[in-house]
Design a protein around this motif. Structure first.
Motif, PDB file in Angstrom:
ATOM      1  N   VAL A 101      -5.005  -9.999  10.950  1.00 55.40           N
ATOM      2  CA  VAL A 101      -3.925  -9.020  11.069  1.00 55.40           C
ATOM      3  C   VAL A 101      -4.539  -7.647  11.330  1.00 55.40           C
ATOM      4  CG1 VAL A 101      -2.302 -10.304   9.648  1.00 55.40           C
ATOM      5  CG2 VAL A 101      -3.856  -8.704   8.553  1.00 55.40           C
ATOM      6  N   SER A 122      -1.164  -3.517   8.031  1.00 53.54           N
ATOM      7  CA  SER A 122      -0.270  -4.004   6.982  1.00 53.54           C
ATOM      8  C   SER A 122       0.722  -2.907   6.620  1.00 53.54           C
ATOM      9  CB  SER A 122      -1.053  -4.447   5.742  1.00 53.54           C
ATOM     10  OG  SER A 122      -1.679  -3.353   5.112  1.00 53.54           O
ATOM     11  N   GLU A 124       0.922  -7.629   9.069  1.00 56.46           N
ATOM     12  CA  GLU A 124       1.323  -8.257   7.812  1.00 56.46           C
ATOM     13  C   GLU A 124       2.278  -7.294   7.110  1.00 56.46           C
ATOM     14  OE1 GLU A 124      -0.919 -10.736   4.261  1.00 56.46           O
ATOM     15  OE2 GLU A 124      -1.973  -9.054   5.179  1.00 56.46           O
ATOM     16  N   HIS A 168       7.035 -11.855   2.176  1.00 60.10           N
ATOM     17  CA  HIS A 168       5.710 -11.673   2.779  1.00 60.10           C
ATOM     18  C   HIS A 168       5.719 -12.298   4.169  1.00 60.10           C
ATOM     19  CE1 HIS A 168       1.207 -12.976   2.884  1.00 60.10           C
ATOM     20  NE2 HIS A 168       1.378 -11.826   3.505  1.00 60.10           N
ATOM     21  N   THR A 176       3.487 -12.762   7.798  1.00 61.10           N
ATOM     22  CA  THR A 176       2.192 -12.670   8.462  1.00 61.10           C
ATOM     23  C   THR A 176       2.373 -13.028   9.929  1.00 61.10           C
ATOM     24  OG1 THR A 176       1.107 -13.393   6.418  1.00 61.10           O
ATOM     25  CG2 THR A 176      -0.212 -13.418   8.422  1.00 61.10           C
ATOM     26  N   LYS A 233      -1.754 -11.450  -0.208  1.00 62.86           N
ATOM     27  CA  LYS A 233      -2.169 -10.807   1.038  1.00 62.86           C
ATOM     28  C   LYS A 233      -3.188 -11.657   1.789  1.00 62.86           C
ATOM     29  CE  LYS A 233      -5.915  -7.901  -0.801  1.00 62.86           C
ATOM     30  NZ  LYS A 233      -6.968  -8.366   0.108  1.00 62.86           N
ATOM     31  N   ASN A 234      -3.183 -11.484   3.090  1.00 61.96           N
ATOM     32  CA  ASN A 234      -4.087 -12.223   3.965  1.00 61.96           C
ATOM     33  C   ASN A 234      -5.486 -11.620   3.870  1.00 61.96           C
ATOM     34  OD1 ASN A 234      -5.343 -13.632   5.987  1.00 61.96           O
ATOM     35  ND2 ASN A 234      -3.817 -13.195   7.565  1.00 61.96           N
TER      36      ASN A 234
END
Length: 357
Positions: free
Chosen positions: A37, A40, A82, A107, A109, A140-141
């Motif tokens: 990503v 964010s 994200e 959430h 993505t 979170k990624n």
């Protein structure tokens, strides 16, 4: 007696079923894309208070619901980003006894919804934003691109300068004030050298030296209103620039958000409109001095703490040439009433007014 016992037993079982031991409940859980990503965006939408206002046609609008709709649209269009959305609603109890998970966490993505969680605050006196930061850091990624930009957007009522108990109607013991807000936002940063490229405060009266001083150590840019936003909100559709113009800077994003919001409000209301963007790098040399001066003035002058902010630039301690560096303002004075003014400029800083004789 047996009937009463059975009823109590059923209530207990029902309470356990609805409340559960966990403070979270995953409604959606999909695999996260392995595509990095590039940015964010974190939305925090406060709905544990009154946010009803009326448009120019007299139609009732709940600002928090409108913000949520826009946030979900932004998330669905964030193909290379994200997006986290925290929607804090009034916390309720099943049968008046068992806490329910009333809040929602979304959430996304790369434009896909990967997680949706219902949650509650298990600690009713926790530091502000603790539960939300824990959820963010859990989901979170970890696959991020180089120089990933981070944006934090807060929608709610004015964040008080101090005290702050009772900000949440159903969580009155969680203190919300300038210091606790800054500390809460910082919990979203995992490392000491991480920064937020832009913080957006869609609140009244929070474009202040104190707020800037607290956020400056870990934030590059701030978009806020030094005065009243009239239960309206900052428009965020222009976050789409992060997709349509991948090289866009946080400064340009803030500018676009402010332009959109100002143009809408200019068409709708006759009262004062004030937005300001703060470039913290340009004001590091004076912000602590300005914060000290406003605090000292507040302690020595007859300040009215119960009225909306006014322009700090009208006070004798304010050095306009020095204290407006790094600020861009969007200002329209009121056309009538006590706050009507002939001035068409604003310093960008909000201060509480003096008491009237």
């Amino acid at each position: 007696m047996i009937v009463i016992r059975n009823l109590i037993f059923c209530l207990i079982i029902a309470g356990i079923f609805f409340a559960g031991c966990s403070s979270t409940n995953e409604l959606v859980k999909n695999d996260v894309s392995d595509q990095p990503v590039k940015y964010s965006v974190i939305y925090y939408i406060h709905a544990d208070a009154g946010y009803l206002y009326h448009d120019p046609d007299g139609q009732p609008i709940r600002a928090n619901s409108q913000v949520l709709e826009t946030a979900l649209e932004v998330a669905e269009n964030a193909a290379s980003g994200e997006v986290f959305i925290f929607y804090q609603r009034p916390e309720k109890k099943f049968l008046g006894l068992f806490p329910r998970k009333s809040n929602q966490f979304y959430h996304y993505t790369n434009g896909q919804k990967t997680t949706q969680v219902k949650y509650r605050h298990s600690n009713k006196k926790e530091p502000f934003l603790t539960t939300e930061a824990q959820l963010y850091n859990k989901y979170k990624n970890d696959i991020t691109g180089n120089d990933q930009e981070q944006y934090f957007l807060y929608f709610g009522h004015e964040i008080p300068s101090d005290n702050g108990e009772g900000y949440h109607r159903t969580l009155p013991d969680i203190e919300v004030n300038t210091a606790s807000f800054a500390g809460g936002v910082q919990q979203f940063l995992m490392e000491d050298d991480q920064i937020l490229d832009l913080v957006v405060l869609s609140t009244c009266n929070n474009g202040t030296p104190a707020m800037a001083s607290h956020l400056m150590p870990f934030v590059d840019h701030l978009l806020a209103s030094p005065q009243n936003l009239h239960l309206s909100h900052i428009d965020t559709e222009q976050l789409g620039l992060l997709e349509s113009n991948p090289g866009v800077s946080p400064d340009e994003v803030a500018h676009s958000l402010a332009n959109d919001t100002f143009q809408r409000l200019e068409d709708q209301i006759q009262t004062t409109i004030t937005l300001a963007e703060y470039d913290f790098e340009s004001m590091r040399g004076y912000i602590d001095e300005l914060d000290d001066r406003t605090a000292s003035y507040k302690d020595t002058a007859r300040i009215d703490p119960y009225h909306q902010n006014t322009d700090c630039g009208q006070f004798s301690f304010f050095d306009a040439e020095k204290y407006t560096q790094g600020i861009e303002t969007w200002f329209k004075p009121a056309k009538f009433g006590r706050r009507a003014t002939a001035s068409d400029t604003h310093s960008g800083w909000g201060c509480r007014p003096l008491l009237e004789d």
